[in-house]
Design an enzyme around this catalytic site. Structure first.
Site, PDB file in Angstrom:
ATOM      1  N   ASN A   9       0.868  -1.174   0.000  1.00  0.00           N
ATOM      2  CA  ASN A   9       0.000   0.000   0.000  1.00  0.00           C
ATOM      3  C   ASN A   9       0.907   1.227   0.000  1.00  0.00           C
ATOM      4  O   ASN A   9       1.470   1.584   1.027  1.00  0.00           O
ATOM      5  CB  ASN A   9      -0.883  -0.028   1.266  1.00  0.00           C
ATOM      6  CG  ASN A   9      -1.718   1.244   1.403  1.00  0.00           C
ATOM      7  OD1 ASN A   9      -1.820   2.037   0.463  1.00  0.00           O
ATOM      8  ND2 ASN A   9      -2.311   1.444   2.577  1.00  0.00           N
ATOM      9  N   TRP A  10       1.039   1.818  -1.182  1.00  0.00           N
ATOM     10  CA  TRP A  10       1.954   2.971  -1.295  1.00  0.00           C
ATOM     11  C   TRP A  10       1.346   4.239  -0.696  1.00  0.00           C
ATOM     12  O   TRP A  10       2.014   5.258  -0.609  1.00  0.00           O
ATOM     13  CB  TRP A  10       2.303   3.227  -2.763  1.00  0.00           C
ATOM     14  CG  TRP A  10       3.296   2.248  -3.330  1.00  0.00           C
ATOM     15  CD1 TRP A  10       3.915   1.229  -2.659  1.00  0.00           C
ATOM     16  CD2 TRP A  10       3.793   2.208  -4.674  1.00  0.00           C
ATOM     17  NE1 TRP A  10       4.764   0.564  -3.502  1.00  0.00           N
ATOM     18  CE2 TRP A  10       4.709   1.138  -4.747  1.00  0.00           C
ATOM     19  CE3 TRP A  10       3.550   2.967  -5.819  1.00  0.00           C
ATOM     20  CZ2 TRP A  10       5.381   0.815  -5.933  1.00  0.00           C
ATOM     21  CZ3 TRP A  10       4.211   2.646  -6.996  1.00  0.00           C
ATOM     22  CH2 TRP A  10       5.117   1.577  -7.045  1.00  0.00           C
ATOM     23  N   LYS A  11       0.067   4.199  -0.354  1.00  0.00           N
ATOM     24  CA  LYS A  11      -0.655   5.384   0.153  1.00  0.00           C
ATOM     25  C   LYS A  11      -0.446   6.556  -0.823  1.00  0.00           C
ATOM     26  O   LYS A  11      -0.303   6.315  -2.022  1.00  0.00           O
ATOM     27  CB  LYS A  11      -0.192   5.722   1.574  1.00  0.00           C
ATOM     28  CG  LYS A  11      -0.204   4.494   2.496  1.00  0.00           C
ATOM     29  CD  LYS A  11      -0.075   4.837   3.944  1.00  0.00           C
ATOM     30  CE  LYS A  11       0.082   3.557   4.742  1.00  0.00           C
ATOM     31  NZ  LYS A  11      -0.080   3.740   6.172  1.00  0.00           N
ATOM     32  N   HIS A  93      -9.527   0.764   4.912  1.00  0.00           N
ATOM     33  CA  HIS A  93      -8.250   1.038   5.584  1.00  0.00           C
ATOM     34  C   HIS A  93      -8.513   2.003   6.747  1.00  0.00           C
ATOM     35  O   HIS A  93      -9.360   2.883   6.653  1.00  0.00           O
ATOM     36  CB  HIS A  93      -7.260   1.649   4.584  1.00  0.00           C
ATOM     37  CG  HIS A  93      -5.874   1.738   5.138  1.00  0.00           C
ATOM     38  ND1 HIS A  93      -5.494   2.729   6.003  1.00  0.00           N
ATOM     39  CD2 HIS A  93      -4.796   0.926   4.984  1.00  0.00           C
ATOM     40  CE1 HIS A  93      -4.226   2.533   6.344  1.00  0.00           C
ATOM     41  NE2 HIS A  93      -3.783   1.446   5.745  1.00  0.00           N
ATOM     42  N   GLU A  95      -7.027   4.526   7.759  1.00  0.00           N
ATOM     43  CA  GLU A  95      -6.910   5.961   7.430  1.00  0.00           C
ATOM     44  C   GLU A  95      -8.187   6.470   6.760  1.00  0.00           C
ATOM     45  O   GLU A  95      -8.596   7.609   6.970  1.00  0.00           O
ATOM     46  CB  GLU A  95      -5.669   6.185   6.548  1.00  0.00           C
ATOM     47  CG  GLU A  95      -4.393   6.032   7.364  1.00  0.00           C
ATOM     48  CD  GLU A  95      -3.165   5.597   6.580  1.00  0.00           C
ATOM     49  OE1 GLU A  95      -3.164   5.682   5.332  1.00  0.00           O
ATOM     50  OE2 GLU A  95      -2.192   5.160   7.235  1.00  0.00           O
ATOM     51  N   GLU A 165      -5.305  -5.229  10.666  1.00  0.00           N
ATOM     52  CA  GLU A 165      -4.358  -4.133  10.837  1.00  0.00           C
ATOM     53  C   GLU A 165      -4.671  -3.391  12.138  1.00  0.00           C
ATOM     54  O   GLU A 165      -5.522  -2.480  12.147  1.00  0.00           O
ATOM     55  CB  GLU A 165      -4.469  -3.156   9.667  1.00  0.00           C
ATOM     56  CG  GLU A 165      -4.147  -3.768   8.324  1.00  0.00           C
ATOM     57  CD  GLU A 165      -3.541  -2.753   7.378  1.00  0.00           C
ATOM     58  OE1 GLU A 165      -2.419  -2.970   6.947  1.00  0.00           O
ATOM     59  OE2 GLU A 165      -4.183  -1.722   7.109  1.00  0.00           O
ATOM     60  N   GLY A 171       2.168   2.337  10.772  1.00  0.00           N
ATOM     61  CA  GLY A 171       3.077   3.471  10.614  1.00  0.00           C
ATOM     62  C   GLY A 171       3.737   3.916  11.906  1.00  0.00           C
ATOM     63  O   GLY A 171       4.313   5.007  11.968  1.00  0.00           O
ATOM     64  N   SER A 206       3.375  -2.029  10.450  1.00  0.00           N
ATOM     65  CA  SER A 206       4.839  -1.959  10.624  1.00  0.00           C
ATOM     66  C   SER A 206       5.551  -3.271  10.304  1.00  0.00           C
ATOM     67  O   SER A 206       6.516  -3.635  10.978  1.00  0.00           O
ATOM     68  CB  SER A 206       5.179  -1.469  12.043  1.00  0.00           C
ATOM     69  OG  SER A 206       4.659  -0.169  12.245  1.00  0.00           O
ATOM     70  N   GLY A 227       2.731  -1.065   4.367  1.00  0.00           N
ATOM     71  CA  GLY A 227       2.711   0.359   4.029  1.00  0.00           C
ATOM     72  C   GLY A 227       4.124   0.873   3.808  1.00  0.00           C
ATOM     73  O   GLY A 227       4.732   0.660   2.758  1.00  0.00           O
ATOM     74  N   GLY A 228       4.677   1.505   4.843  1.00  0.00           N
ATOM     75  CA  GLY A 228       5.980   2.176   4.732  1.00  0.00           C
ATOM     76  C   GLY A 228       7.062   1.331   4.067  1.00  0.00           C
ATOM     77  O   GLY A 228       7.765   1.823   3.157  1.00  0.00           O
TER      78      GLY A 228
HETATM   79  C1  PEP Z   1      -0.882   0.142   6.055  1.00  0.00           C
HETATM   80  O1  PEP Z   1      -1.002   1.330   5.846  1.00  0.00           O
HETATM   81  O2  PEP Z   1      -1.724  -0.653   5.611  1.00  0.00           O
HETATM   82  C2  PEP Z   1       0.250  -0.309   6.853  1.00  0.00           C
HETATM   83  C3  PEP Z   1       0.246  -1.518   7.307  1.00  0.00           C
HETATM   84  O3  PEP Z   1       1.260   0.610   7.060  1.00  0.00           O
HETATM   85  P1  PEP Z   1       2.696   0.337   7.739  1.00  0.00           P
HETATM   86  O4  PEP Z   1       3.230  -0.939   7.148  1.00  0.00           O
HETATM   87  O5  PEP Z   1       3.510   1.524   7.381  1.00  0.00           O
HETATM   88  O6  PEP Z   1       2.455   0.213   9.203  1.00  0.00           O
END
Ligand code: PEP
Length: 244
Positions: A9-11, A93, A95, A165, A171, A206, A227-228
């Site tokens: 997930n590049w957001k 998600h 967010e 999640e 994040g 994470s 994500g990150g």
């Molecule tokens: C996400 O946004 O779905 C996520 C899991 O982010 P991160 O890996 O950065 O915690």
């Protein structure tokens, strides 16, 4: 037998040059897990081109409208995503839930819109830190799943992916321990009824190459939503390899 799946997930990150560079650094041939990359909307066609003819690589979107067409300025429908050759779409998600006020009922409508058009929804569920501290994790997740279950046929879960999640892990650099995550994944599988054994349940929060193997070793963790760490092609490839 569930095929391991790792989704990026590049957001709202990257640009055209980033997307091109990512795929010159990311050696798909060397990876046996199924991989999905969900870039921002404008880069879906670019990632689709990479996905073409590759069996285990797909493109996904990060959101869609619950409506199929009409006067919905700024929205993108499932059919439009299919035109771009997207195969997956993230719904719910945290967010989207926290920053854009998406309720579980709206998320459920998006889930159905995606499935009816032939996309595979990746349904995100998870509790906040406060909810975990109040020992309400399973209740919160049960309610998030129920909103979908209320409006689908039970075997429809088969054509979806669920991502656990925990909001406090997204994040933040904090990850659920493999055992904490496994407990919730096992619970989710039970909530999916008869077809639960067939549904891929991903962990997100994470995930990095250093913690991926321990998470993937758990019986009910079938991969990750990343994500990150998915913004670094080499790090993301290492996570994908850990899932094989
Ligand atoms: C996400 O946004 O779905 C996520 C899991 O982010 P991160 O890996 O950065 O915690």
């Amino acid at each position: 037998m569930r095929i391991p799946l790792v989704a990026a997930n590049w957001k709202m990150n990257g640009n055209k040059a980033f997307a091109e560079r990512f795929f010159s650094d990311f050696d798909l041939q060397a990876i046996a897990a199924h991989v999905v990359v969900c870039p921002p909307f404008p880069y879906i066609p670019l990632v689709s081109q990479v996905a073409e003819d590759r069996e285990r690589f797909s493109v996904g979107a990060q959101n869609l409208s619950q409506e199929s067409s009409g006067a919905y300025t700024g929205e993108i429908s499932a059919e439009m995503l299919l035109d771009w050759n997207a195969r997956y779409v993230i719904v719910g998600h945290s967010e989207r839930r926290s920053l854009y006020g998406e309720t579980s009922e709206l998320v459920a409508k998006k889930f159905v819109a995606a499935q009816q058009a032939g996309l595979i929804p990746i349904l995100c569920v998870g509790e906040t830190l406060q909810e975990r501290e109040q020992e309400r994790t399973l209740e919160v997740i049960a309610n998030q799943l129920k909103a979908v279950r209320d409006i689908i046929e039970s075997d429809t879960w088969k054509h979806s992916v669920v991502a656990y999640e925990p909001v406090w892990a997204i994040g933040t650099g904090k990850t659920a321990t493999p055992e904490e995550a496994q407990d919730v994944h096992q619970f989710i599988r039970g909530e999916l009824g008869n077809v639960g054994e067939q549904v891929q349940i991903l962990y997100g929060g994470s995930v990095k190459s250093a913690n991926a193997s321990a998470l993937f070793a758990q019986a009910d963790i079938d991969g990750a939503l990343v994500g990150g760490a998915s913004l670094d092609a080499k790090e993301f490839a290492a996570i994908c390899r850990a899932a094989e």
